[in-house]
Scaffold this motif. Sequence first.
Motif, PDB file in Angstrom:
ATOM      1  N   VAL A  17      63.369  60.677  49.432  1.00  0.00           N
ATOM      2  CA  VAL A  17      62.814  60.623  48.107  1.00  0.00           C
ATOM      3  C   VAL A  17      61.794  62.174  48.702  1.00  0.00           C
ATOM      4  N   LEU A  18      60.943  62.550  47.912  1.00  0.00           N
ATOM      5  CA  LEU A  18      59.818  63.248  48.259  1.00  0.00           C
ATOM      6  C   LEU A  18      58.894  63.421  48.083  1.00  0.00           C
ATOM      7  N   GLU A  19      58.056  63.000  49.185  1.00  0.00           N
ATOM      8  CA  GLU A  19      56.217  62.998  49.143  1.00  0.00           C
ATOM      9  C   GLU A  19      55.505  63.585  48.612  1.00  0.00           C
ATOM     10  N   PHE A  20      54.255  62.963  47.765  1.00  0.00           N
ATOM     11  CA  PHE A  20      53.723  64.647  47.224  1.00  0.00           C
ATOM     12  C   PHE A  20      52.103  63.241  47.445  1.00  0.00           C
ATOM     13  N   VAL A  30      62.967  60.396  43.396  1.00  0.00           N
ATOM     14  CA  VAL A  30      64.143  60.753  44.153  1.00  0.00           C
ATOM     15  C   VAL A  30      64.513  62.276  44.733  1.00  0.00           C
ATOM     16  N   LEU A  31      64.999  62.850  45.026  1.00  0.00           N
ATOM     17  CA  LEU A  31      64.894  64.107  45.943  1.00  0.00           C
ATOM     18  C   LEU A  31      66.417  64.772  44.957  1.00  0.00           C
ATOM     19  N   ARG A 106      56.381  65.706  52.011  1.00  0.00           N
ATOM     20  CA  ARG A 106      57.443  65.705  53.289  1.00  0.00           C
ATOM     21  C   ARG A 106      58.985  65.099  52.334  1.00  0.00           C
ATOM     22  N   VAL A 107      59.973  65.397  52.178  1.00  0.00           N
ATOM     23  CA  VAL A 107      60.989  65.036  52.468  1.00  0.00           C
ATOM     24  C   VAL A 107      62.114  63.916  53.510  1.00  0.00           C
ATOM     25  N   THR A 108      61.838  62.486  53.340  1.00  0.00           N
ATOM     26  CA  THR A 108      62.282  61.461  53.813  1.00  0.00           C
ATOM     27  C   THR A 108      63.247  60.669  53.322  1.00  0.00           C
ATOM     28  N   ASP A 109      63.644  60.125  53.891  1.00  0.00           N
ATOM     29  CA  ASP A 109      64.810  59.420  54.148  1.00  0.00           C
ATOM     30  C   ASP A 109      63.871  57.475  53.765  1.00  0.00           C
ATOM     31  N   VAL A 110      64.131  56.998  52.468  1.00  0.00           N
ATOM     32  CA  VAL A 110      64.087  55.710  52.557  1.00  0.00           C
ATOM     33  C   VAL A 110      64.567  54.486  52.859  1.00  0.00           C
TER      34      VAL A 110
END
Length: 145
Positions: A17-20, A30-31, A106-110
């Motif tokens: 996912v992209l967090e903002f 979802v990225l 950031r981009v991170t794994d959920v």
Amino acid sequence: MAVGDPAATTLDGPTQVLEFGVGDERYCVVLDSVTEIIHRQASRSLPDAPSHVVGVMDYRGTTTTLVDTARLLNVGSSSDAQRVVVFDTGDEEDDVYGWLVDEVYRVTDVDPANVDDSPFGDERTRGIVRTDDGLVVWVDPPTET
């Protein structure tokens, strides 16, 4: 405004996912739904547009709807935000739109174990993600503006 499939809240494994940030709130999408993150471009207002539509801008030669994400999510207004998360929902030119956001984190794994159901049953909210930095609201971008 249509949104993503609410049945998609079930995760089989980690999802990127992209967090903002919008105002004081943290969100993620979802990225795979994100085309690009750009700096805000000059835009033109549209008469009779929905209240969450700031106007249109040129994005790589395509007229692109610019959305006040805070107003869309009912958390104020982000009309002065300088970052744009660009989404492309299909092959047609009018399927490209941008969400104004204050910050991209950031981009991170959920991990599915860290996702709780949305407490409100909102069709736009996929769930609440528990992270080391606090809670992040996972939203589905609209499939049309």
